[in-house]
Scaffold this active site. Structure first.
Site, PDB file in Angstrom:
ATOM      1  N   ASP A 134       0.798  -1.228   0.000  1.00  0.00           N
ATOM      2  CA  ASP A 134       0.000   0.000   0.000  1.00  0.00           C
ATOM      3  C   ASP A 134       0.833   1.283   0.000  1.00  0.00           C
ATOM      4  OD1 ASP A 134      -2.374   1.476   0.020  1.00  0.00           O
ATOM      5  OD2 ASP A 134      -2.412   1.568   2.194  1.00  0.00           O
ATOM      6  N   CYS A 188     -16.367  -6.713 -15.975  1.00  0.00           N
ATOM      7  CA  CYS A 188     -17.383  -5.732 -15.590  1.00  0.00           C
ATOM      8  C   CYS A 188     -18.435  -5.543 -16.687  1.00  0.00           C
ATOM      9  CB  CYS A 188     -16.728  -4.382 -15.277  1.00  0.00           C
ATOM     10  SG  CYS A 188     -15.801  -4.364 -13.721  1.00  0.00           S
ATOM     11  N   CYS A 194     -21.444   0.536  -9.666  1.00  0.00           N
ATOM     12  CA  CYS A 194     -20.536   1.221  -8.729  1.00  0.00           C
ATOM     13  C   CYS A 194     -20.515   2.720  -9.016  1.00  0.00           C
ATOM     14  CB  CYS A 194     -19.134   0.627  -8.800  1.00  0.00           C
ATOM     15  SG  CYS A 194     -18.351   0.718 -10.431  1.00  0.00           S
ATOM     16  N   CYS A 214     -13.784  11.821  -3.318  1.00  0.00           N
ATOM     17  CA  CYS A 214     -14.078  10.468  -2.832  1.00  0.00           C
ATOM     18  C   CYS A 214     -14.223  10.492  -1.312  1.00  0.00           C
ATOM     19  CB  CYS A 214     -12.941   9.534  -3.241  1.00  0.00           C
ATOM     20  SG  CYS A 214     -13.031   7.886  -2.496  1.00  0.00           S
ATOM     21  N   CYS A 240     -15.163   4.389   2.884  1.00  0.00           N
ATOM     22  CA  CYS A 240     -16.474   4.257   2.237  1.00  0.00           C
ATOM     23  C   CYS A 240     -16.499   2.947   1.462  1.00  0.00           C
ATOM     24  CB  CYS A 240     -16.725   5.437   1.303  1.00  0.00           C
ATOM     25  SG  CYS A 240     -18.304   5.367   0.428  1.00  0.00           S
ATOM     26  N   CYS A 247     -21.406  -3.581  -6.083  1.00  0.00           N
ATOM     27  CA  CYS A 247     -20.861  -4.466  -7.117  1.00  0.00           C
ATOM     28  C   CYS A 247     -21.538  -5.835  -7.080  1.00  0.00           C
ATOM     29  CB  CYS A 247     -19.360  -4.625  -6.917  1.00  0.00           C
ATOM     30  SG  CYS A 247     -18.589  -5.751  -8.103  1.00  0.00           S
TER      31      CYS A 247
END
Length: 376
Positions: A134, A188, A194, A214, A240, A247
Site C-alpha cells: 500500500d 465488468c 458502482c 471520494c 467508504c 458491485c
C-alpha cells in the site's frame, strides 16, 4: 535452479501461511499505468497520499537492481460482522469501512510477505527481494492486475472471481525469473452500478476516480470537509464501501479466513458521542491497532461530529457545545458549529449565539454563521 519447481513450492507454501491468492508477473515497466497517472495528475484527481514520483510508481528497476519478476499476494477480508450491534436513541454509532476492520492490514500482509521472503532465501540464498504494501512506490492494483489476481474494476478496485474486491494486496519484487501468470479478462462488461452508487460522483467513469471528492479520501483529510460533501458522508467515520457493496460480483462474498481481520463491533462501529472527549492515549488504546487510525484522532472526531449531525442527535448537543467552546482545533470547533445548526433546537441556537460573540478564529466564525443560517 528449477524455477518451475520453485514456483510450485512457493505457491504451496503461500497457502500454508494464509495467503488466499498468489500471482506472478514480469518486472517490466507499467507503461499503461504511467499514462493513466500522468492524466490523473493533469486533471488534479490525485489524493496526495501517493508516491509523488510517477517513474518510481511504474518502474520496478528503480526500486530493485535488475529485477526479474514481481509476486502479488491477496488476502480476503470479511464483508459482514459476525457479531452486530445496532444504534439506539442516544447511542448513535459511526462505521469504519471494511478495509479497516480488525488489525491494520499493513501488518498482516507484511507478516505474510516476510515469511515468503524467508522461504525464498532458504531456496535461493542471495536472492534480492523487496516487499511493499500500500504505502510502497508501486501500485498494488496494477501489479495484481498484471499478475492475474483479478481484473481492475470500474470502481478502481481489483476484483477477484473468488473473493470479489474484498481483498488486501501486497507485492514483492524479486531477482528470480519466475514465469508470469496470465492476466484475467475484464468482467465488468456494461455494468455501471458502482459508478451510480458513488455518493459524491467521485467515480468519473469506469476506472477513473477523482480522489478529491471520494468519501474514503475525504474522511482521511485533516481540514474542514467542503460543504457539498458533509451530508454525503453520513455516519462514516473512516472510508467508504458504497462502490463495493453495489458491485454484483461482491454479492454473497463474506470470508472469515483470518482471525486478525475479525472486527470488534465496538471498534468497527463505535459509539459517536464518547469519541468527542477521547484523549490521545484513549484513542490509541481503542483504535491504534486499526488501519483507519493512521491519520490520528482529530479526523475521526471531525467525522464523528458530522455523523451526529447526520442523525440530528439532540442528545449530543451538550458535547458538541463543549467542543465549540473549549476545543483547541479550529476544524473540530467549526465542524461542531455547523453540526449544532444542522441538529437545531433552542440549546443549539443559544450555543451558537454565545460562540458568535467570543470566537476569534475566522474559519470558525464562518462555520458559526453557517450553523445559524439553519435557523433562518
Amino acid at each position: 535452479m528449477d524455477i518451475i519447481k520453485l514456483k510450485k513450492e512457493l505457491i504451496a507454501y503461500s497457502k500454508e501461511i494464509g495467503i488466499d491468492k498468489i500471482g506472478f508477473t514480469t518486472a517490466d515497466t507499467f507503461s499503461e499505468l504511467k499514462n493513466r497517472l500522468i492524466r490523473q495528475q493533469e486533471l488534479n484527481y490525485q489524493s496526495g497520499f501517493e508516491e509523488p514520483n510517477i517513474e518510481k510508481r511504474v518502474t520496478p528497476s528503480l526500486l530493485l537492481d535488475n529485477p526479474q519478476s514481481i509476486i502479488s499476494i491477496a488476502l480476503a477480508y470479511p464483508a459482514k460482522m459476525s457479531i452486530r450491534v445496532e444504534s439506539k436513541k442516544g447511542e448513535r454509532r459511526g462505521i469504519f469501512s471494511r478495509a479497516s476492520w480488525g488489525m491494520d492490514y499493513h501488518h498482516i500482509l507484511r507478516d505474510r510477505l516476510k515469511k515468503l521472503e524467508e522461504f525464498l532465501l532458504t531456496k535461493v540464498p542471495g536472492a534480492r527481494l523487496k516487499s511493499m504494501v500500500d504505502t510502497g512506490e508501486l501500485s498494488d492494483r496494477a501489479v495484481a492486475e498484471r499478475a492475474g489476481i483479478g481484473w481492475s474494476g470500474k470502481n478502481c478496485a481489483i476484483i477477484t472471481p473468488e473473493f470479489g474486491s474484498y481483498v488486501y494486496l501486497g507485492e514483492m519484487i524479486t531477482s528470480i525469473p519466475f514465469e508470469p501468470d496470465t492476466p484475467l479478462e475484464d468482467q465488468c462488461g456494461t455494468c455501471t452500478r458502482c459508478i451510480e452508487a458513488c455518493p459524491t460522483g467521485a467515480l468519473v467513469q469506469g476506472g477513473q476516480i477523482n480522489a478529491s471528492s471520494c468519501i474514503s479520501f475525504l474522511t482521511q483529510t485533516k481540514e474542514l470537509i467542503p460543504n457539498e460533501f458533509r451530508d454525503k458522508i453520513g455516519n462514516r467515520v473512516y472510508g467508504c464501501d458504497s462502490c463495493q457493496t453495489a458491485c454484483p460480483v461482491n454479492k454473497g462474498k463474506n470470508f472469515h479466513f483470518h482471525i486478525e481481520m475479525e472486527p470488534n463491533p465496538e471498534i468497527s462501529k463505535p459509539l459517536l458521542t464518547p469519541m468527542l472527549k477521547m484523549s490521545n492515549r484513549e484513542f490509541k488504546n481503542q483504535f491504534g491497532h486499526v488501519s483507519g487510525a493512521w491519520r490520528g484522532k482529530k479526523p475521526i472526531q471531525r467525522n464523528a461530529i458530522i455523523a451526529l449531525a447526520h442523525f440530528k442527535d439532540e442528545t449530543a448537543i451538550p458535547e458538541l457545545t463543549d467542543v465549540l467552546q473549549n476545543e483547541a482545533s479550529p476544524v473540530l470547533k467549526g465542524t461542531a458549529a455547523w453540526a449544532l445548526g444542522k441538529i437545531g433546537g433552542k440549546n443549539a441556537f443559544a450555543a451558537l449565539e454565545k460562540a458568535k460573540k467570543h470566537e476569534t478564529d475566522i474559519e470558525v466564525q464562518k462555520e458559526i454563521e453557517k450553523g445559524l443560517r439553519f435557523f433562518k
